[in-house]
Design an enzyme around this catalytic site. Structure first.
Site, mmCIF file in Angstrom:
data_model
loop_
_atom_site.group_PDB
_atom_site.id
_atom_site.type_symbol
_atom_site.label_atom_id
_atom_site.label_comp_id
_atom_site.label_asym_id
_atom_site.label_seq_id
_atom_site.Cartn_x
_atom_site.Cartn_y
_atom_site.Cartn_z
ATOM 1 N N ASN A 1 34.471 11.653 27.189
ATOM 2 C CA ASN A 1 33.985 11.595 28.572
ATOM 3 C C ASN A 1 33.021 12.731 28.932
ATOM 4 O O ASN A 1 32.325 12.667 29.943
ATOM 5 C CB ASN A 1 35.158 11.575 29.572
ATOM 6 C CG ASN A 1 35.931 10.267 29.602
ATOM 7 O OD1 ASN A 1 37.133 10.249 29.854
ATOM 8 N ND2 ASN A 1 35.259 9.148 29.349
ATOM 9 N N ASP B 1 41.696 2.888 33.614
ATOM 10 C CA ASP B 1 40.277 2.555 33.484
ATOM 11 C C ASP B 1 39.803 1.663 34.635
ATOM 12 O O ASP B 1 40.585 0.889 35.177
ATOM 13 C CB ASP B 1 40.056 1.855 32.134
ATOM 14 C CG ASP B 1 38.596 1.889 31.708
ATOM 15 O OD1 ASP B 1 37.803 2.638 32.310
ATOM 16 O OD2 ASP B 1 38.255 1.157 30.760
HETATM 17 C C1 IPE Z 1 39.212 5.856 28.593
HETATM 18 O O1 IPE Z 1 38.338 5.213 29.465
HETATM 19 C C2 IPE Z 1 39.408 7.270 29.023
HETATM 20 C C3 IPE Z 1 40.136 7.469 30.278
HETATM 21 C C4 IPE Z 1 40.677 6.538 31.015
HETATM 22 C C5 IPE Z 1 40.277 8.834 30.674
HETATM 23 P P1 IPE Z 1 36.766 5.134 29.139
HETATM 24 O O2 IPE Z 1 36.154 4.394 30.264
HETATM 25 O O3 IPE Z 1 36.250 6.475 28.849
HETATM 26 O O4 IPE Z 1 36.762 4.278 27.793
HETATM 27 P P2 IPE Z 1 35.619 3.394 27.135
HETATM 28 O O5 IPE Z 1 34.373 4.202 27.168
HETATM 29 O O6 IPE Z 1 35.498 2.162 27.956
HETATM 30 O O7 IPE Z 1 36.125 3.107 25.768
HETATM 31 C C1 IPE Z 2 38.414 5.730 34.264
HETATM 32 O O1 IPE Z 2 37.503 5.002 35.010
HETATM 33 C C2 IPE Z 2 38.444 7.196 34.652
HETATM 34 C C3 IPE Z 2 37.892 8.118 33.634
HETATM 35 C C4 IPE Z 2 37.451 7.790 32.463
HETATM 36 C C5 IPE Z 2 37.854 9.516 34.009
HETATM 37 P P1 IPE Z 2 36.003 4.885 34.547
HETATM 38 O O2 IPE Z 2 35.242 6.021 35.143
HETATM 39 O O3 IPE Z 2 35.913 4.757 33.080
HETATM 40 O O4 IPE Z 2 35.567 3.536 35.256
HETATM 41 P P2 IPE Z 2 34.641 2.398 34.634
HETATM 42 O O5 IPE Z 2 35.258 2.024 33.316
HETATM 43 O O6 IPE Z 2 33.286 2.995 34.475
HETATM 44 O O7 IPE Z 2 34.693 1.302 35.634
HETATM 45 MG MG MG Z 3 35.906 3.216 31.795
#
Ligand code: IPE
Ligand code: IPE
Ligand code: MG
Length: 249
Positions: free
Chosen positions: A77, A29
């Site tokens: 997502n 994340d």
């Molecule tokens: C979790 O991260 C999913 C992945 C890393 C693929 P998110 O960024 O989607 O999670 P939330 O929304 O902060 O819970």
């Molecule tokens: C995790 O990084 C990757 C995926 C969920 C695909 P994020 O895209 O959630 O990055 P933040 O949390 O918005 O910084």
């Molecule tokens: Mg994230």
């Protein structure tokens, strides 16, 4: 690999080989926040995130961690802007195509968990190709959670088991943990010993809900693209200091 990372190819001497986690799961994340901090579009964070994952995979292999599972895309997502979702799907496809040769050289066995049938057809083709090509490899078991949701996984297992009961192939009393686990996407893979989540978020976000029952949780404020061998080393040191009691004394 940076110079510092090259130095860390061998298992650091403060880690006990016999007490390494057999399976590490990672919620990668913070890609978007990483990009924002650099004044870049979010997608650049996802690009850099791929490099961080490649290095972690290599590091697990170098240090003797037998299995790595990475959360690449959750069922939630899909709710992101279409451009970002499309970018990610294309990125997964390209990376798979580009990295297949190296995975073969490095003896990586790749597999995927999630609702794969709902992914773009061209990505499914690359997934099938990579899974088939690497299925005899034994260096490390690398699982990518793509269009993965823990609740959905549990529900599809329930449906499959209910059908067997309905068909008279199984009695309700026979349903135990081992039968249930055979119907999860992760059938045959041991439960994660250690879950690492980057970017400081203290939640599971629907990741491996069943499998994580006794995982040790390690949360770091580091954003995913900055997660390197030094950070992984710290996570393993913390893991080896834990007392895993599994409810006993
Ligand atoms: C979790 O991260 C999913 C992945 C890393 C693929 P998110 O960024 O989607 O999670 P939330 O929304 O902060 O819970
Ligand atoms: C995790 O990084 C990757 C995926 C969920 C695909 P994020 O895209 O959630 O990055 P933040 O949390 O918005 O910084
Ligand atoms: Mg994230």
């Amino acid at each position: 690999m940076t110079a510092k990372q090259t130095l860390l190819q061998e298992l650091p001497t403060d880690l006990e080989r016999g007490r390494l986690p057999k399976h590490v799961a990672v919620i990668m994340d913070g890609n978007g926040r990483w990009a924002k901090r650099q004044g870049l579009p979010r997608i650049m964070g996802h690009r850099r995130g791929v490099d961080a994952l490649k290095d972690l995979l290599r590091c697990c292999r170098d240090w003797g961690v037998g299995a790595l599972t990475a959360y690449a895309f959750s069922t939630e997502n899909w709710g992101r802007p279409l451009e970002e979702v499309e970018f990610l799907m294309t990125l997964f496809e390209r990376v798979l195509r580009q990295e297949l040769r190296e995975m073969m050289q490095e003896d990586v066995r790749i597999n995927f968990v999630g609702n794969l049938g709902a992914l773009p057809r061209s990505l499914q083709t690359e997934i099938d190709r990579a899974v088939t090509a690497t299925q005899q490899n034994q260096g490390i078991q690398f699982t990518v959670a793509t269009n993965y949701g823990g609740r959905q996984e549990i529900l599809q297992a329930c449906r499959a088991i209910a059908s067997q009961v309905q068909a008279g192939q199984l009695e309700p009393d026979q349903i135990d943990e081992s039968i249930f686990e055979r119907h999860l996407y992760t059938a045959g893979i041991c439960d994660p010993d250690l879950l690492i989540r980057t970017s400081g978020e203290m939640r599971l976000s629907n990741f491996l809900l069943w499998q994580m029952a006794y995982a040790e949780l390690y949360i770091t404020d580091t954003l995913w693209p900055d997660f390197d061998r030094t950070q992984f080393h710290q996570a393993l040191v913390a893991y080896q200091q834990r007392d895993r009691r599994f409810g006993k004394l």
